[in-house]
Structures are given as C-alpha cells and as structure tokens.
Scaffold this active site. Structure first.
Site, PDB file in Angstrom:
ATOM      1  N   ASP A 167       0.771  -1.232   0.000  1.00 22.04           N
ATOM      2  CA  ASP A 167       0.000   0.000   0.000  1.00 22.04           C
ATOM      3  C   ASP A 167       0.809   1.293   0.000  1.00 22.04           C
ATOM      4  O   ASP A 167       0.553   2.185  -0.799  1.00 22.04           O
ATOM      5  CB  ASP A 167      -0.939   0.015   1.213  1.00 22.04           C
ATOM      6  CG  ASP A 167      -1.871  -1.181   1.241  1.00 22.04           C
ATOM      7  OD1 ASP A 167      -1.728  -2.079   0.403  1.00 22.04           O
ATOM      8  OD2 ASP A 167      -2.749  -1.216   2.114  1.00 22.04           O
ATOM      9  N   GLU A 393       1.406 -10.084  11.260  1.00 19.65           N
ATOM     10  CA  GLU A 393       1.243  -9.612   9.884  1.00 19.65           C
ATOM     11  C   GLU A 393       2.608  -9.407   9.223  1.00 19.65           C
ATOM     12  O   GLU A 393       2.808  -9.777   8.069  1.00 19.65           O
ATOM     13  CB  GLU A 393       0.451  -8.306   9.918  1.00 19.65           C
ATOM     14  CG  GLU A 393      -0.177  -7.903   8.625  1.00 19.65           C
ATOM     15  CD  GLU A 393      -1.104  -6.704   8.787  1.00 19.65           C
ATOM     16  OE1 GLU A 393      -1.585  -6.218   7.749  1.00 19.65           O
ATOM     17  OE2 GLU A 393      -1.360  -6.245   9.926  1.00 19.65           O
TER      18      GLU A 393
END
Length: 426
Positions: A167, A393
């Site tokens: 992102d 993550e």
C-alpha cells in the site's frame, strides 16, 4: 525444527468462515483476493477440499468484465472495516456480482494457487472438476488485465496503491505528493484500533487513498477515466501475472485445452517487464504510466521477477538480495524496502518491514533456482518469526519484533507450506 503445523492449523481453522478465510479477525473481517490465493496454498496441506472452496469462493465473486475484486463483503455489512460496503455500494455499479465487493483489484496470484491446490490432491480436484470450473474464470481475469488494464508497453497498470498489495511503498511517494486532491469526507481509521499509528499509513496518505477509490467508484470502476491521477506499472504485479500465465498453461494441458497461448502471453509479459529494469539500481522498479518515469527505489516488488524462468537479470537480482540492500540470511526474512535508503522505516508498513507473503515468493524463487540452502534458511526464519510472535502480519527486519495484527492467515498458511517443503526435502 519447530513444529509449525499444529499452531498454523489453529489459525487457519479459527479464521475460516464456512467457505473462505478472513485474513485476521478484527482488522480484516472480509475476504481479500490475493490473501485467499496465498491462504489456499497453505490450506491445501490441511484440507485440499477446503483450499478448493477458498478459491471457488473468490472466483465466484468475479465481475462481468472478468476482474477479481480486492475485497468481497460476504456479510453485506461494513463490520468495522473502512472503506466498506456503504462506501463501495457495488450493487449500484453495472457488471458487479450479486455479492457486495470493492471495485479495485489485487495482484493476480490466483492461477498459481489453483494449480498448487490441484496438485495437492489430483483425485479430489478431478472428482469436483475444480480445474474445469476455475480455468474459464482465470482466463477471463487475465483477459481483463490485458484488455482493460493494459498499457502501450504490454504491462498491466494499477490505479490505486492498494492494488499493488504494497500500500504505502515508496514507489507511490512522488505521485501522491503531487496530488492536490484529497477525500472530502471523514477519514475513518478503524485500523488504528488494531495497530499502532506509527506502523500504518498516515492520515494524509489515507485521504488520498480514499479520494482515488471514490473517484474510481464514481466512474463506475470502468477503467476509462483518462486523467486518473494514479496509474502505475508495478513489477511484482506483472511478474505474478506472467507466472500465473505459466500456471494457466499447465492447467490447460491438464484439462485438454491449448497451453501455447498462455506460454506466449507469459513470454510477452516477461519481455515487457524489461522496460521496468533499472541498471542504476540493479533491480526492477515501478513506472508511472502517465509520465513514463521509473521510480528510483529498490523494493521487494523489484525482486519478485525472480519467479520467472529465463530472466535476463537473475544474477543481478540474487546479488542484490544477498548484498547490503536486503541482506538475505542476516536480517528477518526479506525487507520490503532497501535497508540503506533514506526512505527506509523498519516499522511502517511497506517501507521496510519484512512480510511473510513476499518472503514466500522469494523462497519459492530460490528453491526453483537451486539455491536450496538459502531457501531453507529463509523458510526456517519464517517459521521462527511466525511461531515466536503468534503469526504476525509482518516483522521488523532488524529486531524481528512483530508488527501489525496477529494470527494472520497468510502468515500461518505460507509458513506451513514452506515447513512442508523442508520436510519433503529431507
């Protein structure tokens, strides 16, 4: 070696929602496109049938134009994620599926996953005609990339940082800085309930992310907005497209279709990728499709073409991976950004931390290129990072400190997959 399977199984079964797997309960309560492909790759070791269901479910959310959406909102509710159902309102957009989805896409790793899942249990796959169902949908997906997202260079373009899967990569900095537009409404940040603000994109970045998403939505997601301010050719996105065409060729052979068009397409994409090669940096980089400018950053995206056979810059990429910029074997997994760059940040999302999905892609490439010792070391490094920190993550590449949310599905799936590969090689 630590046993990954029992703990990974608990994560994957805990995040299962009947026909798909959420990336993580809380922060990511829906189905994400490339997440599901990665998850299926690990899930096949626990239940090939469930791995097939995972992929059937994401493929069933295909739009009429062939796109596979970034997010599928199976619940039909926002469920604490933003931007969600009410933002996209996909049911009002012509050509959208019956289920609510976002209009954006993610990297095309799905054919890779379909082939791997089939190979884990060919009998069950054949009994359920898994490949016969998946193949036409995958062909339509790749046609969308070529016909609706293709550029003059022969590569596919992305129209939002989220579509890269990475992102807030430094690749997007110049474009976002140059944008004067931002989202006019409230900028909700439910992600900050699950992760520290300094580890996530800033509010300024989110304002521009939401502006781009809203403009794309308001144009009915039709890919025909000529002045759209964000249009990039990303090396990982296109390398995965080429690699998935090779997987489609193998699938075509298995079901009696012609594999050669897929092999030719893979060669074409790989040849076009050479336009993203930076001799100065020794890696592939993203290019602004509007200006033609190559982005001057070394990132893990630029290493991902190692997945392609007959790559002309294999030695340079391996040298880069092993050298001071990424320090393979010396830091946790594979950093997402050049360790020596002034833009490196060990904690902030895709600006330095090491991610399990990109580490898996690099490990796959190393195995395929015969770099077995390095691949196994990277695989063990992934397993340790996953087990020691409750399947995070991503990790700080220097300290291995966990970042983001925990009990993350692709972390469990991909650590499990590589642990099985190490076991099979003994």
């Amino acid at each position: 070696m630590k046993a990954v399977a029992p703990a990974a199984s608990r994560i994957l079964f805990g995040n299962w929602r009947g026909s798909y797997t959420v990336p993580a309960g809380g922060l990511y309560p829906h189905q994400w496109s490339w997440d599901s492909a990665f998850i299926a790759i690990g899930l096949r070791h626990l239940s090939p049938r469930r791995a097939q269901q995972e992929l059937d479910t994401i493929l069933s959310a295909q739009w009429d134009d062939g796109r596979l959406p970034q997010i599928v909102f199976h619940s039909g509710r926002d469920d604490g994620y933003s931007p969600g159902v009410s933002f996209w309102n996909s049911s009002s957009i012509p050509g959208s599926p019956p289920v609510q989805t976002s209009g954006l896409i993610q990297p095309p790793n799905h054919a890779m996953a379909v082939l791997m899942v089939h190979e884990s249990d060919p009998h069950e796959s054949g009994r359920r005609r898994f490949l016969e169902r998946a193949y036409p949908r995958l062909v339509s997906w790749h046609r969308y990339l070529r016909e609706r997202r293709g550029t003059g260079s022969g590569l596919a373009r992305i129209v939002h940082p989220w579509e890269s899967g990475m992102d807030n990569s430094p690749y997007w900095d110049a474009c976002l800085r140059g944008m004067t537009q931002t989202y006019g409404g409230e900028i909700p940040r439910p992600d900050l309930l699950h992760a520290e603000a300094e580890h996530r994109p800033s509010n300024g970045e989110y304002g521009k992310y939401l502006y781009l998403a809203a403009r794309y939505r308001d144009h009915d997601c039709d890919d025909a907005d000529p002045d759209f301010p964000f249009q990039f050719e990303d090396p990982a996105f296109n390398a995965l497209w080429a690699r998935s065409e090779l997987s489609l060729a193998a699938i075509a052979e298995l079901i009696g279709a012609d594999p050669e068009p897929h092999r030719a397409e893979a060669r074409r994409i790989a040849s076009s990728l050479e336009e993203l090669w930076s001799s100065a940096l020794g890696c592939y980089v993203a290019r602004d499709a509007s200006t033609g400018e190559l982005q001057p950053y070394r990132t893990v995206s630029g290493l991902t073409p190692l997945l392609l056979p007959d790559l002309p810059h294999t030695d340079e990429l391996l040298d880069l991976l092993r050298g001071p910029h990424f320090r393979l074997g010396e830091v946790a997994m594979v950093p997402s950004h050049d360790l020596t760059a002034p833009t490196f940040d060990s904690a902030r999302y895709w600006r330095g931390p090491s991610w399990f999905n990109t580490a898996w892609l690099i490990a796959e490439a190393l195995y395929e290129r015969g770099c077995t010792a390095e691949a196994e070391q990277l695989s063990r490094n992934m397993d340790d990072g996953a087990l020691d920190h409750d399947f995070p993550e991503y990790l700080d590449p220097y300290s291995s400190a966990p970042r983001g949310t925990r009990r993350f599905s692709w972390t469990a799936a991909l650590a499990l997959d590589l642990s099985q590969k190490i076991g099979a090689s003994r």
